[in-house]
Design a protein around this motif. Structure first.
Motif, PDB file in Angstrom:
ATOM      1  N   ARG A  18     -16.618  15.995  -6.739  1.00 18.20           N
ATOM      2  CA  ARG A  18     -17.812  16.721  -6.277  1.00 18.20           C
ATOM      3  C   ARG A  18     -18.356  17.635  -7.373  1.00 18.20           C
ATOM      4  O   ARG A  18     -19.577  17.791  -7.522  1.00 18.20           O
ATOM      5  CB  ARG A  18     -17.471  17.521  -5.021  1.00 18.20           C
ATOM      6  N   LYS A  19     -17.443  18.224  -8.148  1.00 18.15           N
ATOM      7  CA  LYS A  19     -17.884  19.088  -9.246  1.00 18.15           C
ATOM      8  C   LYS A  19     -18.654  18.287 -10.289  1.00 18.15           C
ATOM      9  O   LYS A  19     -19.709  18.719 -10.780  1.00 18.15           O
ATOM     10  CB  LYS A  19     -16.664  19.761  -9.882  1.00 18.15           C
ATOM     11  N   ILE A  20     -18.122  17.103 -10.620  1.00 14.50           N
ATOM     12  CA  ILE A  20     -18.828  16.241 -11.580  1.00 14.50           C
ATOM     13  C   ILE A  20     -20.185  15.834 -11.034  1.00 14.50           C
ATOM     14  O   ILE A  20     -21.197  15.821 -11.760  1.00 14.50           O
ATOM     15  CB  ILE A  20     -17.965  15.002 -11.906  1.00 14.50           C
ATOM     16  N   ASP A  21     -20.215  15.520  -9.750  1.00 13.34           N
ATOM     17  CA  ASP A  21     -21.498  15.149  -9.146  1.00 13.34           C
ATOM     18  C   ASP A  21     -22.494  16.309  -9.202  1.00 13.34           C
ATOM     19  O   ASP A  21     -23.689  16.105  -9.494  1.00 13.34           O
ATOM     20  CB  ASP A  21     -21.264  14.710  -7.697  1.00 13.34           C
ATOM     21  N   LEU A  22     -22.010  17.523  -8.934  1.00  8.38           N
ATOM     22  CA  LEU A  22     -22.886  18.692  -9.010  1.00  8.38           C
ATOM     23  C   LEU A  22     -23.362  18.944 -10.438  1.00  8.38           C
ATOM     24  O   LEU A  22     -24.536  19.287 -10.663  1.00  8.38           O
ATOM     25  CB  LEU A  22     -22.160  19.925  -8.475  1.00  8.38           C
ATOM     26  N   LEU A  23     -22.458  18.780 -11.404  1.00 10.09           N
ATOM     27  CA  LEU A  23     -22.850  18.964 -12.807  1.00 10.09           C
ATOM     28  C   LEU A  23     -23.910  17.954 -13.215  1.00 10.09           C
ATOM     29  O   LEU A  23     -24.902  18.302 -13.872  1.00 10.09           O
ATOM     30  CB  LEU A  23     -21.622  18.834 -13.710  1.00 10.09           C
ATOM     31  N   LEU A  24     -23.692  16.704 -12.826  1.00 10.55           N
ATOM     32  CA  LEU A  24     -24.659  15.659 -13.178  1.00 10.55           C
ATOM     33  C   LEU A  24     -25.983  15.857 -12.449  1.00 10.55           C
ATOM     34  O   LEU A  24     -27.059  15.604 -13.005  1.00 10.55           O
ATOM     35  CB  LEU A  24     -24.074  14.282 -12.865  1.00 10.55           C
ATOM     36  N   SER A  25     -25.901  16.325 -11.199  1.00  6.26           N
ATOM     37  CA  SER A  25     -27.141  16.603 -10.459  1.00  6.26           C
ATOM     38  C   SER A  25     -27.915  17.755 -11.099  1.00  6.26           C
ATOM     39  O   SER A  25     -29.143  17.708 -11.232  1.00  6.26           O
ATOM     40  CB  SER A  25     -26.820  16.928  -8.998  1.00  6.26           C
ATOM     41  N   ALA A  26     -27.170  18.809 -11.506  1.00  3.87           N
ATOM     42  CA  ALA A  26     -27.827  19.927 -12.183  1.00  3.87           C
ATOM     43  C   ALA A  26     -28.434  19.489 -13.508  1.00  3.87           C
ATOM     44  O   ALA A  26     -29.540  19.901 -13.870  1.00  3.87           O
ATOM     45  CB  ALA A  26     -26.821  21.058 -12.400  1.00  3.87           C
ATOM     46  N   MET A  27     -27.711  18.611 -14.223  1.00  3.85           N
ATOM     47  CA  MET A  27     -28.252  18.099 -15.478  1.00  3.85           C
ATOM     48  C   MET A  27     -29.491  17.257 -15.230  1.00  3.85           C
ATOM     49  O   MET A  27     -30.453  17.296 -16.011  1.00  3.85           O
ATOM     50  CB  MET A  27     -27.177  17.280 -16.214  1.00  3.85           C
ATOM     51  N   ALA A  28     -29.484  16.496 -14.130  1.00  2.00           N
ATOM     52  CA  ALA A  28     -30.668  15.705 -13.781  1.00  2.00           C
ATOM     53  C   ALA A  28     -31.861  16.614 -13.512  1.00  2.00           C
ATOM     54  O   ALA A  28     -32.985  16.320 -13.936  1.00  2.00           O
ATOM     55  CB  ALA A  28     -30.372  14.836 -12.563  1.00  2.00           C
ATOM     56  N   SER A  29     -31.612  17.723 -12.833  1.00  2.00           N
ATOM     57  CA  SER A  29     -32.699  18.680 -12.580  1.00  2.00           C
ATOM     58  C   SER A  29     -33.224  19.267 -13.885  1.00  2.00           C
ATOM     59  O   SER A  29     -34.437  19.430 -14.062  1.00  2.00           O
ATOM     60  CB  SER A  29     -32.204  19.794 -11.660  1.00  2.00           C
ATOM     61  N   GLU A  30     -32.304  19.574 -14.805  1.00  2.00           N
ATOM     62  CA  GLU A  30     -32.732  20.126 -16.092  1.00  2.00           C
ATOM     63  C   GLU A  30     -33.517  19.096 -16.899  1.00  2.00           C
ATOM     64  O   GLU A  30     -34.502  19.426 -17.560  1.00  2.00           O
ATOM     65  CB  GLU A  30     -31.513  20.604 -16.872  1.00  2.00           C
ATOM     66  N   LEU A  31     -33.073  17.837 -16.842  1.00  2.00           N
ATOM     67  CA  LEU A  31     -33.817  16.791 -17.540  1.00  2.00           C
ATOM     68  C   LEU A  31     -35.192  16.586 -16.908  1.00  2.00           C
ATOM     69  O   LEU A  31     -36.182  16.343 -17.615  1.00  2.00           O
ATOM     70  CB  LEU A  31     -33.018  15.484 -17.522  1.00  2.00           C
ATOM     71  N   ASP A  32     -35.254  16.686 -15.580  1.00  3.18           N
ATOM     72  CA  ASP A  32     -36.564  16.606 -14.912  1.00  3.18           C
ATOM     73  C   ASP A  32     -37.469  17.748 -15.360  1.00  3.18           C
ATOM     74  O   ASP A  32     -38.671  17.549 -15.582  1.00  3.18           O
ATOM     75  CB  ASP A  32     -36.390  16.637 -13.395  1.00  3.18           C
ATOM     76  N   GLU A  33     -36.874  18.936 -15.492  1.00  4.85           N
ATOM     77  CA  GLU A  33     -37.662  20.083 -15.956  1.00  4.85           C
ATOM     78  C   GLU A  33     -38.152  19.866 -17.382  1.00  4.85           C
ATOM     79  O   GLU A  33     -39.313  20.141 -17.702  1.00  4.85           O
ATOM     80  CB  GLU A  33     -36.808  21.348 -15.878  1.00  4.85           C
ATOM     81  N   ALA A  34     -37.246  19.362 -18.244  1.00  4.85           N
ATOM     82  CA  ALA A  34     -37.649  19.090 -19.627  1.00  4.85           C
ATOM     83  C   ALA A  34     -38.730  18.018 -19.681  1.00  4.85           C
ATOM     84  O   ALA A  34     -39.702  18.121 -20.440  1.00  4.85           O
ATOM     85  CB  ALA A  34     -36.430  18.646 -20.449  1.00  4.85           C
ATOM     86  N   ARG A  35     -38.547  16.958 -18.855  1.00  4.01           N
ATOM     87  CA  ARG A  35     -39.562  15.901 -18.821  1.00  4.01           C
ATOM     88  C   ARG A  35     -40.899  16.446 -18.324  1.00  4.01           C
ATOM     89  O   ARG A  35     -41.964  16.072 -18.830  1.00  4.01           O
ATOM     90  CB  ARG A  35     -39.069  14.767 -17.935  1.00  4.01           C
ATOM     91  N   LYS A  36     -40.857  17.359 -17.361  1.00  6.50           N
ATOM     92  CA  LYS A  36     -42.089  17.956 -16.839  1.00  6.50           C
ATOM     93  C   LYS A  36     -42.760  18.820 -17.906  1.00  6.50           C
ATOM     94  O   LYS A  36     -43.992  18.802 -18.047  1.00  6.50           O
ATOM     95  CB  LYS A  36     -41.783  18.791 -15.598  1.00  6.50           C
ATOM     96  N   ILE A  37     -41.952  19.568 -18.666  1.00  9.92           N
ATOM     97  CA  ILE A  37     -42.512  20.400 -19.739  1.00  9.92           C
ATOM     98  C   ILE A  37     -43.226  19.523 -20.763  1.00  9.92           C
ATOM     99  O   ILE A  37     -44.363  19.797 -21.169  1.00  9.92           O
ATOM    100  CB  ILE A  37     -41.399  21.227 -20.403  1.00  9.92           C
ATOM    101  N   VAL A  38     -42.544  18.449 -21.179  1.00  5.78           N
ATOM    102  CA  VAL A  38     -43.155  17.551 -22.168  1.00  5.78           C
ATOM    103  C   VAL A  38     -44.378  16.858 -21.589  1.00  5.78           C
ATOM    104  O   VAL A  38     -45.409  16.730 -22.259  1.00  5.78           O
ATOM    105  CB  VAL A  38     -42.113  16.514 -22.641  1.00  5.78           C
ATOM    106  N   ALA A  39     -44.273  16.419 -20.321  1.00  2.00           N
ATOM    107  CA  ALA A  39     -45.411  15.745 -19.698  1.00  2.00           C
ATOM    108  C   ALA A  39     -46.607  16.681 -19.552  1.00  2.00           C
ATOM    109  O   ALA A  39     -47.760  16.288 -19.793  1.00  2.00           O
ATOM    110  CB  ALA A  39     -45.005  15.190 -18.332  1.00  2.00           C
ATOM    111  N   ASP A  40     -46.337  17.945 -19.179  1.00  2.00           N
ATOM    112  CA  ASP A  40     -47.436  18.913 -19.053  1.00  2.00           C
ATOM    113  C   ASP A  40     -48.095  19.161 -20.402  1.00  2.00           C
ATOM    114  O   ASP A  40     -49.326  19.239 -20.498  1.00  2.00           O
ATOM    115  CB  ASP A  40     -46.913  20.228 -18.472  1.00  2.00           C
ATOM    116  N   ARG A  41     -47.244  19.292 -21.455  1.00  2.00           N
ATOM    117  CA  ARG A  41     -47.829  19.521 -22.774  1.00  2.00           C
ATOM    118  C   ARG A  41     -48.622  18.288 -23.227  1.00  2.00           C
ATOM    119  O   ARG A  41     -49.685  18.416 -23.834  1.00  2.00           O
ATOM    120  CB  ARG A  41     -46.716  19.826 -23.785  1.00  2.00           C
ATOM    121  N   THR A  42     -48.104  17.093 -22.926  1.00  2.00           N
ATOM    122  CA  THR A  42     -48.829  15.880 -23.283  1.00  2.00           C
ATOM    123  C   THR A  42     -50.151  15.798 -22.537  1.00  2.00           C
ATOM    124  O   THR A  42     -51.195  15.470 -23.113  1.00  2.00           O
ATOM    125  CB  THR A  42     -47.968  14.649 -22.961  1.00  2.00           C
ATOM    126  N   SER A  43     -50.107  16.108 -21.244  1.00  3.32           N
ATOM    127  CA  SER A  43     -51.340  16.087 -20.456  1.00  3.32           C
ATOM    128  C   SER A  43     -52.336  17.106 -20.981  1.00  3.32           C
ATOM    129  O   SER A  43     -53.537  16.827 -21.071  1.00  3.32           O
ATOM    130  CB  SER A  43     -51.017  16.370 -18.982  1.00  3.32           C
TER     131      SER A  43
END
Length: 406
Positions: free
Chosen positions: A276-301
């Motif tokens: 469960r800890k690994i799943d939470l870590l990976l889920s948190a990392m997925a959220s951070e990657l989504d945030e990074a992707r959103k930052i890049v996408a917003d700057r691109t837009s």
């Protein structure tokens, strides 16, 4: 302004048009340079960064999938295979994260600095958790068969002990009240032990599991005395002591099946917590990657919208500037045409005046010619008169000569 010639006006208008065209060209060059710079940033920096983030997400998904398969592995061979895949996915995830950190993403996107730092921290924690979960899983697989076999033998021994009590002790218990009391006490203890064993097998809480094991051992403290007393009263239960001895050893010894099963269950629970800890870590990392992707996408837009806005402004400027150039050109042409018409009028007026002068001169010449002709006629008449006078004089002289002779 009226003193400036038409040719000079045309030159001035043409020069103004050339200046406007040069300024327009410089503006277009500036716009194209801006477009080129923005496009280069998108193609050389933003798009590769977006690709790196997507690659990280792919490796994160692989890590999540292989971690689940590691937990579900049923034997050592499968575990070793899935362990290698999980380690490879973690290495790829670390490499992609290092690639993003090594790029100029922090300078271009300051918001990604915190995301990278958090992702690195989570990756380090993920490595530790994966290492721990692999160790626990290997230990569980190594003792799984022996624990399951020992638990089966333990339950079978308990079943045989209970059947022997019921088969051999029911009749004597019905005939003697003391034996009945001992028999009832032993059967109640067995029922409590069976209930505790069922709770031990089904619980998911580590603290509850420890409490159940302690309670189970507490219930066996008087069980041996009651069982010995019952066997002394009922000789037909002579086969029961060996079953009771195995039961007590399984429950109370540190190497007994209850201790083994308790450790096994504790490890299983720890494995589940780590999963469960690994799943939470990976889920948190997925959220951070989504945030990074959103930052890049917003700057691109934003960059694309800026390009669109610049193109729209340039287009509007063309729409405004082109009619202005046409109006200036038409104004200059109109001014030149007006100057030409004015010059033509001056020329036409001059030609009219010249014609009037020519006619006046012609009239004066005609009058002079007539006067000259009249004078010539008078001269002719005078010459004729003179000739006549000369002839008269000659005649007179002849007559006088004749008079002298006479």
């Amino acid at each position: 302004m009226n003193r400036i010639s038409v040719i000079h006006r045309l030159y001035a208008g043409f020069g103004l048009l050339c200046l406007i065209i040069v300024c327009w060209g410089a503006f277009n060059i500036s716009i194209m340079s801006s477009f080129s710079g923005a496009t280069d940033r998108l193609t050389s920096d933003v798009f590769p960064l977006s690709g790196s983030i997507q690659e990280m997400e792919a490796h994160r998904s692989e890590t999540a999938r292989y971690s689940v398969e590691v937990v579900a592995a049923g034997d050592q061979k499968v575990l070793n295979s899935q362990s290698d895949r999980l380690s490879g996915a973690l290495s790829k995830l670390a490499d992609s994260l290092d690639a993003v950190a090594a790029s100029d993403s922090t300078a271009m996107f300051p918001e990604l600095a915190a995301v990278n730092e958090s992702a690195n921290a989570r990756l380090a924690e993920l490595r530790r958790s994966v290492k721990a979960i692999l160790g626990i899983k290997r230990q569980l697989l190594s003792v799984s068969d022996s624990v399951n076999s020992g638990l089966s033998h333990f339950l079978a021994n308990n079943g045989e002990m209970k059947r022997t009590l019921v088969r051999e002790g029911t009749e004597p218990a019905g005939q003697d009240i003391y034996i009945r009391d001992l028999f009832t006490t032993v059967m109640e203890n067995l029922a409590n032990i069976e209930l505790l064993i069922m709770q031990m097998v089904s619980t998911e809480n580590p603290s509850e599991l420890n409490a159940i094991v302690e309670n189970l051992r507490f219930n066996t403290s008087t069980f041996e005395q009651d069982m010995s007393a019952l066997v002394n009263e009922v000789p037909r239960l002579e086969g029961l002591p060996s079953l009771v001895e195995r039961f007590l050893a399984a429950v109370n010894d540190d190497a007994g099946i209850i201790s083994q099963y308790s450790d096994y269950r504790q490890s299983r629970l720890e494995l589940d917590l780590l999963a469960r800890k690994i799943d939470l870590l990976l889920s948190a990392m997925a959220s951070e990657l989504d945030e990074a992707r959103k930052i890049v996408a917003d700057r691109t837009s934003a960059s694309v919208f800026a390009l669109d806005e610049t193109a729209l402004n340039s287009e509007q400027l063309v729409y405004w500037l082109l009619p202005l150039v046409v109006l200036i050109a038409l104004a200059r042409i109109g001014s030149a045409v007006g100057g030409i018409h004015q010059g033509a009028e001056h020329i036409r007026h001059g030609m009219d005046e010249q014609e009037n002068v020519s006619q006046s001169v012609a009239r004066q010449v005609s009058e002079i010619s007539a006067s000259v002709a009249e004078s010539l006629e008078s001269i002719d008449e005078l010459v004729t008169t003179c000739d006549r006078l000369e002839d008269s004089v000659t005649s007179i002289e002849s007559l006088m000569a004749r008079f002298r002779i006479l």
